[in-house]
Design a protein around this motif. Structure first.
Motif, PDB file in Angstrom:
ATOM      1  N   ILE A 141       8.045   0.908  -9.491  1.00 44.39           N
ATOM      2  CA  ILE A 141       7.756   2.155  -8.777  1.00 44.39           C
ATOM      3  C   ILE A 141       8.991   3.048  -8.762  1.00 44.39           C
ATOM      4  O   ILE A 141       8.897   4.273  -8.868  1.00 44.39           O
ATOM      5  N   GLN A 142      10.152   2.450  -8.668  1.00 41.39           N
ATOM      6  CA  GLN A 142      11.389   3.225  -8.658  1.00 41.39           C
ATOM      7  C   GLN A 142      11.675   3.871 -10.013  1.00 41.39           C
ATOM      8  O   GLN A 142      12.101   5.026 -10.080  1.00 41.39           O
ATOM      9  N   THR A 143      11.436   3.122 -11.089  1.00 46.16           N
ATOM     10  CA  THR A 143      11.915   3.565 -12.404  1.00 46.16           C
ATOM     11  C   THR A 143      10.870   4.266 -13.269  1.00 46.16           C
ATOM     12  O   THR A 143      11.235   5.060 -14.135  1.00 46.16           O
ATOM     13  N   ASP A 145       7.332  13.276  -5.440  1.00 51.77           N
ATOM     14  CA  ASP A 145       7.081  12.739  -4.106  1.00 51.77           C
ATOM     15  C   ASP A 145       5.673  13.064  -3.618  1.00 51.77           C
ATOM     16  O   ASP A 145       5.061  12.273  -2.894  1.00 51.77           O
ATOM     17  N   GLU A 146       5.154  14.212  -4.012  1.00 50.24           N
ATOM     18  CA  GLU A 146       3.812  14.609  -3.570  1.00 50.24           C
ATOM     19  C   GLU A 146       2.754  13.648  -4.109  1.00 50.24           C
ATOM     20  O   GLU A 146       1.858  13.217  -3.381  1.00 50.24           O
ATOM     21  N   ILE A 147       2.875  13.287  -5.394  1.00 47.35           N
ATOM     22  CA  ILE A 147       1.914  12.364  -5.990  1.00 47.35           C
ATOM     23  C   ILE A 147       2.082  10.967  -5.414  1.00 47.35           C
ATOM     24  O   ILE A 147       1.097  10.264  -5.134  1.00 47.35           O
ATOM     25  N   ARG A 148       3.329  10.526  -5.190  1.00 48.69           N
ATOM     26  CA  ARG A 148       3.566   9.218  -4.596  1.00 48.69           C
ATOM     27  C   ARG A 148       2.907   9.122  -3.217  1.00 48.69           C
ATOM     28  O   ARG A 148       2.299   8.119  -2.874  1.00 48.69           O
ATOM     29  N   GLY A 165       0.805  -1.213   0.000  1.00 46.41           N
ATOM     30  CA  GLY A 165       0.000   0.000   0.000  1.00 46.41           C
ATOM     31  C   GLY A 165       0.838   1.263   0.000  1.00 46.41           C
ATOM     32  O   GLY A 165       0.370   2.310   0.443  1.00 46.41           O
ATOM     33  N   THR A 166       2.070   1.178  -0.529  1.00 47.73           N
ATOM     34  CA  THR A 166       2.892   2.382  -0.555  1.00 47.73           C
ATOM     35  C   THR A 166       3.645   2.499  -1.873  1.00 47.73           C
ATOM     36  O   THR A 166       4.124   1.511  -2.430  1.00 47.73           O
ATOM     37  N   LEU A 167       3.708   3.715  -2.383  1.00 46.17           N
ATOM     38  CA  LEU A 167       4.463   4.024  -3.596  1.00 46.17           C
ATOM     39  C   LEU A 167       5.673   4.900  -3.284  1.00 46.17           C
ATOM     40  O   LEU A 167       6.446   5.240  -4.179  1.00 46.17           O
ATOM     41  N   TYR A 188      12.192   1.554  -2.544  1.00 48.73           N
ATOM     42  CA  TYR A 188      10.840   1.477  -3.096  1.00 48.73           C
ATOM     43  C   TYR A 188      10.301   0.051  -3.009  1.00 48.73           C
ATOM     44  O   TYR A 188      11.068  -0.909  -2.940  1.00 48.73           O
ATOM     45  N   ALA A 189       8.976  -0.074  -3.078  1.00 49.51           N
ATOM     46  CA  ALA A 189       8.349  -1.388  -2.941  1.00 49.51           C
ATOM     47  C   ALA A 189       8.597  -2.277  -4.154  1.00 49.51           C
ATOM     48  O   ALA A 189       8.554  -3.489  -4.051  1.00 49.51           O
TER      49      ALA A 189
END
Length: 333
Positions: free
Chosen positions: A232-234, A242-245, A214-216, A227-228
């Motif tokens: 998500i990292q690339t 970061d705000e959208i993540r 449940g995390t990006l 990153y999970a």
């Protein structure tokens, strides 16, 4: 004579008032005012592309276009229940995986053939949703907006489909699991990028997520540089900043009043970091959210053996439990 002058002055005042009056709300597109309560109600603006969507007239299975963006038509495959158990049928929404870089709307239905049949016999409607992906120039909020709009579409036509839009269970694998959790734990108004179905609303009553967390966001425990997952990292075009993540990460929105979830996870998943899923489970526990986490030993992302040892418990048995989970979510406690 005095009366004539007074009459002429009255007519002049009326004409002056009419020439300076503000046009009505329909002409100006300004908010209306509720005279009883003194509140302002914004006018609903209908998205122009909605004229290209399907207008259902009967409750039958089929493919419906729920959203058009330019030349892109987004379908939802819908199946009504085969047995009427509820006055209005609850809905299980299947969300395709694929890292948000691909989506095949038929795939979740093919993967869940047995579960779909059992859900329909238990009184549920079942739907699978297509959505835009990375190479179509969208970010994660727009992807989630598509998925949310598919449920707003069903809500808008809920009388035709005879469904209850306030009893939706989301389910998906991988990216679909991430979306299932996001729909359950983030206010769906966050995902209303195009204002496509502004009149419609829905409510998630449970999420059945497979192989995702449940995390990006970047953390100090993720396998892939914090990153999970590697995606998500690339995939920086999807996860713009970061705000959208943060905004799109359910772990930041958990509340004790939120619906339950069940997560199925291989303990040797090579795509999504198992520890990030464990952290989400711990966050749910801390917030008072009911979260059942089932570990499948020796299993990878698609639940095959990663070390030659037996995979246990069998994934097929866990997948089948979607039916019982959905029923529990709509059964009064």
């Amino acid at each position: 004579m005095y009366r004539l002058v007074a009459l002429l002055l009255s007519v002049l005042l009326v004409l002056t008032a009419c020439s300076t009056a503000t046009p009505n709300n329909q002409e100006t597109n300004t908010p209306t005012t509720n005279e009883t309560e003194g509140t302002t109600v914004p006018e609903i603006v209908i998205h122009p592309d909605r004229v290209n969507c399907t207008v259902p007239t009967e409750n039958v299975e089929g493919t419906y276009i729920y959203k058009c963006i330019g030349n892109r038509k987004l379908p939802i495959i819908y199946y009504p229940p085969t047995k009427q158990v509820y006055e209005k049928a609850p809905v299980v929404m299947l969300i395709c995986g694929g890292g948000f870089v691909e989506c095949t709307v038929e795939w979740p239905l093919e993967w869940h053939v047995s579960e779909v049949n059992k859900l329909r016999a238990a009184g549920f409607a079942v739907a699978s949703v297509d959505y835009r992906v990375r190479d179509e120039g969208v970010n994660i909020l727009q992807v989630y907006s598509d998925i949310a709009d598919s449920m707003r579409y069903l809500s808008y036509y809920s009388d035709v489909f005879n469904i209850d839009p306030n009893k939706i269970v989301t389910s998906g694998h991988s990216a679909g699991g991430a979306a299932a959790l996001a729909m359950a734990y983030i206010d769906n108004r966050t995902f209303d990028e195009e204002k496509y179905w502004p009149e419609a609303d829905f409510k998630i009553v449970g999420a059945y997520a497979m192989s995702h967390s449940g995390t990006l966001e970047k953390t100090d425990y993720g396998t892939y540089n914090g990153y999970a997952s590697l995606g998500i990292q690339t995939n920086t075009s999807l996860y713009v900043n970061d705000e959208i993540r943060k905004l799109a990460s359910p772990i930041n929105h958990l509340d004790a009043n939120d619906p339950p979830c069940k997560i199925i996870m291989g303990d040797m998943d090579e795509v999504v970091s198992p520890i990030s899923v464990q952290k989400f489970k711990e966050a749910c526990d801390a917030a008072g959210v009911s979260c059942e986490l089932v570990w499948i030993k020796n299993a990878g992302h698609v639940y095959d053996s990663m070390n030659g040892e037996q995979v246990w418990p069998r994934f097929s048995a866990q997948k089948a439990k979607l039916v019982d989970f959905a029923i529990s979510c709509v059964t009064p406690k």
